[in-house]
Motif scaffolding. Structure first.
Motif, short mmCIF file in Angstrom:
data_model
loop_
_atom_site.label_atom_id
_atom_site.label_comp_id
_atom_site.label_asym_id
_atom_site.label_seq_id
_atom_site.Cartn_x
_atom_site.Cartn_y
_atom_site.Cartn_z
N PHE A 36 10.70 60.57 74.33
CA PHE A 36 9.29 60.26 74.05
C PHE A 36 8.99 58.95 74.75
N LYS A 82 11.84 57.02 76.05
CA LYS A 82 12.93 56.68 75.12
C LYS A 82 13.67 57.97 74.75
N VAL A 128 15.48 60.43 72.61
CA VAL A 128 15.57 60.69 71.17
C VAL A 128 16.70 61.68 70.89
N PRO A 160 20.54 58.31 59.71
CA PRO A 160 19.57 57.29 59.32
C PRO A 160 18.19 57.56 59.92
N SER A 161 17.21 56.85 59.41
CA SER A 161 15.84 57.00 59.88
C SER A 161 15.77 56.77 61.39
N GLY A 162 15.08 57.69 62.08
CA GLY A 162 14.89 57.52 63.52
C GLY A 162 16.00 58.10 64.38
N CYS A 163 17.00 58.76 63.77
CA CYS A 163 18.12 59.25 64.58
C CYS A 163 17.80 60.57 65.28
N GLY A 164 16.64 61.17 64.96
CA GLY A 164 16.23 62.38 65.67
C GLY A 164 16.30 63.68 64.87
N LYS A 165 16.49 63.58 63.57
CA LYS A 165 16.62 64.79 62.73
C LYS A 165 15.37 65.67 62.81
N THR A 166 14.21 65.03 62.57
CA THR A 166 12.96 65.80 62.56
C THR A 166 12.66 66.36 63.95
N GLU A 224 7.91 71.30 69.33
CA GLU A 224 8.18 70.43 70.48
C GLU A 224 9.00 71.23 71.48
N GLU A 229 13.39 67.46 54.73
CA GLU A 229 13.37 66.60 53.54
C GLU A 229 12.50 67.19 52.43
P1 ATP Z 1 13.19 59.88 59.56
O1 ATP Z 1 14.41 60.05 58.70
O2 ATP Z 1 12.63 58.49 59.48
O3 ATP Z 1 12.19 60.96 59.43
P2 ATP Z 1 14.28 61.15 61.95
O4 ATP Z 1 15.74 61.06 62.08
O5 ATP Z 1 13.71 62.42 61.48
O6 ATP Z 1 13.73 59.92 61.11
P3 ATP Z 1 12.58 61.49 64.23
O7 ATP Z 1 11.34 61.65 63.43
O8 ATP Z 1 13.13 62.68 64.90
O9 ATP Z 1 13.72 60.77 63.41
O10 ATP Z 1 12.28 60.37 65.33
C1 ATP Z 1 13.25 59.95 66.28
C2 ATP Z 1 12.64 58.91 67.20
O11 ATP Z 1 11.64 59.52 68.02
C3 ATP Z 1 11.93 57.77 66.48
O12 ATP Z 1 12.21 56.59 67.17
C4 ATP Z 1 10.48 58.15 66.56
O13 ATP Z 1 9.67 57.01 66.53
C5 ATP Z 1 10.39 58.87 67.89
N1 ATP Z 1 9.34 59.90 67.90
C6 ATP Z 1 9.31 61.03 67.16
N2 ATP Z 1 8.22 61.78 67.45
C7 ATP Z 1 7.53 61.10 68.40
C8 ATP Z 1 6.32 61.35 69.12
N3 ATP Z 1 5.60 62.45 68.92
N4 ATP Z 1 5.95 60.42 70.01
C9 ATP Z 1 6.67 59.29 70.25
N5 ATP Z 1 7.81 59.02 69.60
C10 ATP Z 1 8.25 59.90 68.70
#
Ligand code: ATP
Length: 362
Positions: A15, A18, A20, A39-45, A55, A161
């Motif tokens: 993204f 960066k 992901v 952890p938060s932000g590791c890319g799970k979602t 996506e 979640e």
């Molecule tokens: P959480 O537990 O906080 O939900 P996560 O592990 O699910 O976190 P993701 O939501 O996959 O993490 O996000 C991973 C990284 O990608 C983060 O740094 C997030 O800011 C970035 N990101 C996710 N979607 C987008 C988008 N549409 N545009 C820009 N950056 C994005």
């Protein structure tokens, strides 16, 4: 023989420049409950959204039962998604919310009635079919969202979640129910959470993620008892890391010196050299707090004690400053449980429960 249902191959996603997800490979078995943990932000979602088709990957492919889905629209994938903030139709009854997808498919009325009733029975909401969402508790609403997602019998259910908005007690109940439902339905579940306890208690396998890369893929016991690196050990449960030195290696038995205590253990597939420094991992429940007069153990001082009901958790400082976490079953007849803050004690651990990692396994 386990059959692969969903295969992710060399998946990358960026993204705004960066990274992901970084060249990720993952095979998900048919019928399993697999959890993406990190952890938060590791890319799970992001990973879940790639599976769902919301996506698209920059590189790599996604196949389901051998069919390439990489560029298939979300509505044409044989899967469904449950989000943390599920949106039920507020003006529709529970029955109509669950029946909605089948009505869109123009299924015969009798088939719809039967399938909706079956699913509502499974989620134990058979007596709530006429209620509106606002007449239900949070947990019941989440069960409607799950019923709505499974009534169309997808091959795969993605859950992002789904329990994190629920309070602690309800969340624990729903974890058990969701696991039971998955077993009964035989649908493959891909579950996202950052709660390690939830991941361990529900999953057949856990994928530990960090910065978009798989750190470890294994059963809950493998991930907790035999972590692949320091990150997994730290993220999944609490851990003590003690500095160790290999004294000798003999016929697969490794003797390690930890704080002057010599311990001999076996760790298959782990090659060490005499004199090598390493991390010795011990979980708090493996630690024993002993009387200071005990011949065994390392001397320390209790700096924290927390009574947790079934366990008594302590923090002990050793002379060299190492902090030790201990979690012992509470037994009020044991004199060790009378220790007060500041008192000297000795620390030992259950022999053979050490897990060794090389120093560089960061
Ligand atoms: P959480 O537990 O906080 O939900 P996560 O592990 O699910 O976190 P993701 O939501 O996959 O993490 O996000 C991973 C990284 O990608 C983060 O740094 C997030 O800011 C970035 N990101 C996710 N979607 C987008 C988008 N549409 N545009 C820009 N950056 C994005």
């Amino acid at each position: 023989m386990k059959q692969t249902l969903l295969s992710l191959s060399n998946l990358s996603k960026q993204f705004s420049g960066k990274t992901v997800l970084d060249r990720l490979d993952l095979d998900i078995y048919d019928g399993e409950f697999i959890t993406l943990l990190g952890p938060s932000g590791c890319g799970k979602t992001t990973l879940l959204r790639l599976m769902a088709g919301f996506e698209h990957p920059d590189h790599g492919s996604i196949t389901l039962a051998g069919q390439d889905l990489t560029h298939t629209a979300p509505e044409n994938r044989p899967l469904n998604t449950v989000f943390q903030h599920y949106a039920l139709f507020p003006h529709m009854s529970v029955f109509d919310n669950v029946a909605y997808g089948l009505k869109m498919e123009k299924r015969p009325k009798e088939e719809i009635r039967q399938r909706v009733e079956d699913v509502l029975t499974m989620v134990q909401l058979q007596d709530f079919a006429r209620r509106k969402p606002h007449q239900l508790s949070g947990g019941q609403q989440q069960r409607v969202a799950i019923a709505r997602a499974v009534v169309k019998r997808p091959r795969l259910l993605l859950l992002d979640e789904p329990l994190s908005a629920l309070d602690y007690k309800l969340r624990r109940t729903m974890q058990v129910e969701l696991k039971r439902l998955q077993r009964e339905l035989g649908i493959t579940f891909v579950f996202v959470t950052h709660d390690q306890e939830e991941a361990l208690s529900m999953s057949d396998r856990v994928v530990v993620l960090r910065d978009g890369a798989v750190q470890q893929l294994g059963t809950p016991r493998e991930v907790y008892e035999r972590p692949a690196n320091l990150f997994t050990a730290r993220f999944v449960g609490e851990t003590n890391f003690f500095p160790g030195t290999v004294e000798s290696v003999h016929d697969g038995s490794i003797t390690v010196d930890v704080f002057g205590l010599k311990r001999t253990l076996r760790q298959p597939d782990f090659t060490v050299l005499e004199g090598q420094k390493l991390h010795v991992l011990l979980r708090p429940e493996d630690i024993r707090v002993l009387d200071p007069a005990d011949e065994q153990g390392v001397a320390g001082k209790i700096v924290e004690r927390n009574y947790k009901g079934s366990t008594l958790d302590s923090v002990i400082h050793l002379a060299d400053g190492t902090e030790v976490l201990a979690s012992e079953f509470f037994d009020e007849d044991d004199p060790a449980f009378d220790y007060r803050l500041g008192e000297p004690v000795k620390v030992s651990w259950v022999d053979g429960w050490e897990w060794l990692l090389p120093e560089e396994a960061g």
